[in-house]
Design an enzyme around this catalytic site. Structure first.
Site, PDB file in Angstrom:
ATOM      1  N   HIS A   1     -11.770  -1.221  -7.162  1.00 24.50           N
ATOM      2  CA  HIS A   1     -11.268  -2.474  -7.737  1.00 24.50           C
ATOM      3  C   HIS A   1     -10.989  -3.317  -6.501  1.00 24.50           C
ATOM      4  O   HIS A   1     -10.126  -2.945  -5.680  1.00 24.50           O
ATOM      5  CB  HIS A   1     -10.012  -2.227  -8.577  1.00 24.50           C
ATOM      6  CG  HIS A   1      -9.409  -3.446  -9.208  1.00 24.50           C
ATOM      7  ND1 HIS A   1      -8.991  -3.477 -10.543  1.00 24.50           N
ATOM      8  CD2 HIS A   1      -9.136  -4.668  -8.703  1.00 24.50           C
ATOM      9  CE1 HIS A   1      -8.487  -4.672 -10.810  1.00 24.50           C
ATOM     10  NE2 HIS A   1      -8.558  -5.427  -9.704  1.00 24.50           N
TER      11      HIS A   1
ATOM     12  N   ASP B   1       0.849  -1.196   0.000  1.00 22.35           N
ATOM     13  CA  ASP B   1       0.000   0.000   0.000  1.00 22.35           C
ATOM     14  C   ASP B   1       0.885   1.246   0.000  1.00 22.35           C
ATOM     15  O   ASP B   1       1.898   1.310   0.713  1.00 22.35           O
ATOM     16  CB  ASP B   1      -0.904  -0.014   1.236  1.00 22.35           C
ATOM     17  CG  ASP B   1      -2.068   0.946   1.105  1.00 22.35           C
ATOM     18  OD1 ASP B   1      -3.219   0.482   1.010  1.00 22.35           O
ATOM     19  OD2 ASP B   1      -1.832   2.174   1.088  1.00 22.35           O
TER      20      ASP B   1
ATOM     21  N   HIS C   1     -10.949  -6.788 -13.327  1.00 23.71           N
ATOM     22  CA  HIS C   1     -11.557  -5.625 -12.693  1.00 23.71           C
ATOM     23  C   HIS C   1     -12.925  -5.989 -12.133  1.00 23.71           C
ATOM     24  O   HIS C   1     -13.866  -6.247 -12.879  1.00 23.71           O
ATOM     25  CB  HIS C   1     -11.689  -4.455 -13.679  1.00 23.71           C
ATOM     26  CG  HIS C   1     -12.308  -3.242 -13.048  1.00 23.71           C
ATOM     27  ND1 HIS C   1     -11.569  -2.336 -12.315  1.00 23.71           N
ATOM     28  CD2 HIS C   1     -13.593  -2.819 -12.988  1.00 23.71           C
ATOM     29  CE1 HIS C   1     -12.370  -1.401 -11.845  1.00 23.71           C
ATOM     30  NE2 HIS C   1     -13.607  -1.668 -12.235  1.00 23.71           N
TER      31      HIS C   1
ATOM     32  N   HIS D   1      -6.911  -5.908   2.173  1.00 26.93           N
ATOM     33  CA  HIS D   1      -5.788  -5.357   2.937  1.00 26.93           C
ATOM     34  C   HIS D   1      -5.225  -6.459   3.832  1.00 26.93           C
ATOM     35  O   HIS D   1      -5.985  -7.200   4.463  1.00 26.93           O
ATOM     36  CB  HIS D   1      -6.258  -4.217   3.844  1.00 26.93           C
ATOM     37  CG  HIS D   1      -6.790  -3.017   3.118  1.00 26.93           C
ATOM     38  ND1 HIS D   1      -6.020  -1.903   2.855  1.00 26.93           N
ATOM     39  CD2 HIS D   1      -8.012  -2.744   2.602  1.00 26.93           C
ATOM     40  CE1 HIS D   1      -6.751  -0.999   2.232  1.00 26.93           C
ATOM     41  NE2 HIS D   1      -7.975  -1.483   2.054  1.00 26.93           N
TER      42      HIS D   1
ATOM     43  N   HIS E   1     -10.016  -5.341  -3.401  1.00 26.33           N
ATOM     44  CA  HIS E   1      -8.696  -5.651  -2.829  1.00 26.33           C
ATOM     45  C   HIS E   1      -8.861  -6.049  -1.374  1.00 26.33           C
ATOM     46  O   HIS E   1      -9.773  -5.581  -0.694  1.00 26.33           O
ATOM     47  CB  HIS E   1      -7.748  -4.455  -2.957  1.00 26.33           C
ATOM     48  CG  HIS E   1      -8.327  -3.166  -2.447  1.00 26.33           C
ATOM     49  ND1 HIS E   1      -9.210  -2.417  -3.182  1.00 26.33           N
ATOM     50  CD2 HIS E   1      -8.178  -2.523  -1.272  1.00 26.33           C
ATOM     51  CE1 HIS E   1      -9.571  -1.353  -2.489  1.00 26.33           C
ATOM     52  NE2 HIS E   1      -8.960  -1.402  -1.308  1.00 26.33           N
TER      53      HIS E   1
HETATM   54  P1  5GP Z   1      -9.693   1.250   0.231  1.00 24.16           P
HETATM   55  O1  5GP Z   1      -9.914   2.466   1.090  1.00 24.16           O
HETATM   56  O2  5GP Z   1     -10.313   1.415  -1.128  1.00 24.16           O
HETATM   57  O3  5GP Z   1     -10.070  -0.022   0.910  1.00 24.16           O
HETATM   58  O4  5GP Z   1      -8.130   1.139   0.059  1.00 24.16           O
HETATM   59  C1  5GP Z   1      -7.435   1.658  -1.022  1.00 24.16           C
HETATM   60  C2  5GP Z   1      -5.978   1.601  -0.647  1.00 24.16           C
HETATM   61  O5  5GP Z   1      -5.216   1.763  -1.821  1.00 24.16           O
HETATM   62  C3  5GP Z   1      -5.550   2.721   0.315  1.00 24.16           C
HETATM   63  O6  5GP Z   1      -5.008   2.139   1.494  1.00 24.16           O
HETATM   64  C4  5GP Z   1      -4.511   3.506  -0.487  1.00 24.16           C
HETATM   65  O7  5GP Z   1      -3.435   3.945   0.315  1.00 24.16           O
HETATM   66  C5  5GP Z   1      -4.073   2.517  -1.546  1.00 24.16           C
HETATM   67  N1  5GP Z   1      -3.666   3.117  -2.807  1.00 24.16           N
HETATM   68  C6  5GP Z   1      -4.339   4.069  -3.502  1.00 24.16           C
HETATM   69  N2  5GP Z   1      -3.688   4.384  -4.639  1.00 24.16           N
HETATM   70  C7  5GP Z   1      -2.572   3.603  -4.654  1.00 24.16           C
HETATM   71  C8  5GP Z   1      -1.492   3.475  -5.578  1.00 24.16           C
HETATM   72  O8  5GP Z   1      -1.417   4.144  -6.614  1.00 24.16           O
HETATM   73  N3  5GP Z   1      -0.517   2.570  -5.271  1.00 24.16           N
HETATM   74  C9  5GP Z   1      -0.566   1.825  -4.125  1.00 24.16           C
HETATM   75  N4  5GP Z   1       0.448   0.969  -3.933  1.00 24.16           N
HETATM   76  N5  5GP Z   1      -1.568   1.914  -3.241  1.00 24.16           N
HETATM   77  C10 5GP Z   1      -2.559   2.798  -3.498  1.00 24.16           C
HETATM   78 ZN    ZN Z   2      -9.542  -2.145 -12.005  1.00 22.29          ZN
END
Ligand code: 5GP
Ligand code: ZN
Length: 103
Positions: free
Chosen positions: A95, A31, A47, A99, A97
């Site tokens: 998309h 992340d 996707h 954590h 994911h």
């Molecule tokens: P969400 O809040 O959607 O569950 O988590 C998205 C995660 O993606 C966040 O923790 C954010 O820091 C990470 N993230 C967003 N853009 C990028 C990127 O361009 N590269 C990487 N490695 N992580 C990203």
């Molecule tokens: Zn995607």
């Protein structure tokens, strides 16, 4: 591939992101804004906007196996997993994911 999706672009290799683990179903990368000393994202190659749109049991299973493989790869024996689903739950990247957070 969704042209507007940052994770699709990462998977395509647009930013030369290092994958800590990958297989035919998924990629795993760190992340960009880690919330723990080790913070990985397990991301399906296809996707899918969120968990709500995924019914493929095989892929769901592969993603959980990917969590374990990635944790093993970086030496995490103990870790938390989190899937944010929907804007109100804090999902920012649409998309799917998983954590993986550990020390
Ligand atoms: P969400 O809040 O959607 O569950 O988590 C998205 C995660 O993606 C966040 O923790 C954010 O820091 C990470 N993230 C967003 N853009 C990028 C990127 O361009 N590269 C990487 N490695 N992580 C990203
Ligand atoms: Zn995607």
């Amino acid at each position: 591939m969704d042209e507007n999706c940052i994770f699709c672009k990462i998977i395509r290799g647009d930013f030369n992101t290092e994958f800590v683990y990958e297989n035919e179903h998924l990629v795993v990368f760190r992340d960009i804004n880690p919330k723990a000393p080790v913070h990985l994202l397990v991301v399906p190659r296809v996707h899918v906007p969120s968990l709500n749109e995924l019914d493929d049991k095989d892929l769901l299973g592969e993603l959980m196996l990917g969590v374990k493989e990635a944790a093993k790869k970086v030496g995490l024996k103990s870790y938390r997993t989190q899937i944010n689903t929907g804007k109100e739950a804090g999902q920012e990247v649409f998309h799917l994911h998983i954590h993986v957070l550990g020390k």
